[in-house]
Write a protein that holds these residues in place. Structure first.
Motif, PDB file in Angstrom:
ATOM      1  N   LYS A 221      -2.555  46.045 -13.623  1.00 50.44           N
ATOM      2  CA  LYS A 221      -1.556  45.481 -12.477  1.00 50.44           C
ATOM      3  C   LYS A 221      -1.707  45.821 -11.765  1.00 50.44           C
ATOM      4  N   LEU A 222      -0.785  45.322 -10.712  1.00 51.08           N
ATOM      5  CA  LEU A 222      -0.711  45.737  -9.598  1.00 51.08           C
ATOM      6  C   LEU A 222       0.201  46.902  -9.314  1.00 51.08           C
ATOM      7  N   ASP A 223       1.226  47.686  -9.647  1.00 46.08           N
ATOM      8  CA  ASP A 223       1.336  48.890  -9.091  1.00 46.08           C
ATOM      9  C   ASP A 223      -0.285  50.014  -9.099  1.00 46.08           C
ATOM     10  N   GLU A 224      -1.140  49.619  -9.539  1.00 45.03           N
ATOM     11  CA  GLU A 224      -2.207  50.007 -10.345  1.00 45.03           C
ATOM     12  C   GLU A 224      -3.011  49.838  -8.585  1.00 45.03           C
ATOM     13  N   ALA A 225      -2.775  48.442  -8.854  1.00 54.68           N
ATOM     14  CA  ALA A 225      -4.474  47.929  -7.710  1.00 54.68           C
ATOM     15  C   ALA A 225      -4.435  48.585  -6.583  1.00 54.68           C
ATOM     16  N   ARG A 226      -2.576  48.451  -6.544  1.00 54.06           N
ATOM     17  CA  ARG A 226      -1.917  49.086  -4.692  1.00 54.06           C
ATOM     18  C   ARG A 226      -2.611  50.616  -4.494  1.00 54.06           C
ATOM     19  N   LYS A 227      -2.680  51.251  -6.067  1.00 54.11           N
ATOM     20  CA  LYS A 227      -3.329  52.854  -5.433  1.00 54.11           C
ATOM     21  C   LYS A 227      -4.675  52.805  -4.276  1.00 54.11           C
TER      22      LYS A 227
END
Length: 249
Positions: A221-227
């Motif tokens: 998901k996008l929030d996981e990728a932005r980690k």
């Protein structure tokens, strides 16, 4: 009868020996030209065999795919973009040096069987050929330290590391390639099985050779990728001046 055959063979041998003795210059020239021709041909064949061969592997870390909405619609379909980050290890296992000229990413569309365009887009891959410039470095916190991952082509903002993509035989290089697929909708996205998508990674060398490998890549998901990168998926939004849903202009 046998004696006649032996006699005939003996005459031919004697005639051949006599001709060779009388024409030693011609024979020597023929041997020289044959050796020259064979050497020239073997040199060509040897040069033809000397080719680069890029062997690609995926490294754990910022290697994933993410499909995220843009907040717009087209023809009744929600518009999405696809962000892909691949942390690659590339080794030249061939017999000639060459540079990595380009990296392309391919996948088959996720379409309902037997609908319009299904056969074409599930038989042939859709290729992303234009890399996207990442707005920030990919990194991860390890305790009190921060690990910055090198890009394969782009310079890092923090460490200013620039990887060497010209590889001699036996040399290797690691780095991240980053792609953002422009606005798409419907089935123009990879099919996902158990949280992973099948991608083809095609490297092009300076001689026009293609080196293709296939991998299963995690879908986040996008929030996981932005980690791994706080600006993941934002490059096209910045270029178009249209922020993604929930983000400030």
């Amino acid at each position: 009868m046998l004696s006649l055959i032996n006699l005939d063979i003996g005459k031919h041998v004697a005639a051949s020996v006599k001709w060779l003795n009388e024409n030693q210059g011609v024979v020597s020239l023929g041997i020289f030209l044959s050796a020259l021709l064979l050497g020239w041909a073997s040199g060509i064949f040897s040069s033809l065999r000397r080719k680069p061969k890029f062997k690609t592997k995926l490294i754990d870390g910022p290697t994933f795919l993410c499909v995220f909405p843009t907040g717009e619609t087209f023809g009744g379909h929600d518009v999405h973009r696809i962000g892909i980050a691949l942390y690659l290890s590339v080794a030249n296992t061939g017999s000639a040096a060459s540079s990595i000229d380009a990296v392309h990413i391919g996948y088959r569309w996720n379409m309902i069987p037997f609908t319009q365009g299904w056969f074409r887009h599930t038989l042939f891959r859709h290729w992303l050929q234009e890399r996207t410039a990442a707005l920030e470095d990919f990194q991860v916190a390890i305790g009190a330290n921060v690990k910055v991952y090198p890009f394969l082509f782009q310079k890092n903002a923090i460490s200013l590391v620039h990887q060497e993509t010209f590889l001699q035989p036996g040399q290797s290089v690691v780095g991240i390639v980053y792609f953002e697929q422009p606005d798409s909708w419907g089935g123009c996205q990879p099919r996902v099985w158990h949280g992973r998508a099948r991608l083809a990674v095609r490297l092009l060398d300076a001689f026009g050779g293609r080196h293709t490998s296939r991998f299963w890549v995690p879908v986040l998901k996008l929030d996981e990728a932005r980690k791994f990168n706080p600006s993941f998926g934002r490059t096209l939004a910045e270029l178009h001046g249209k922020p993604l849903p929930g983000e400030d202009a």
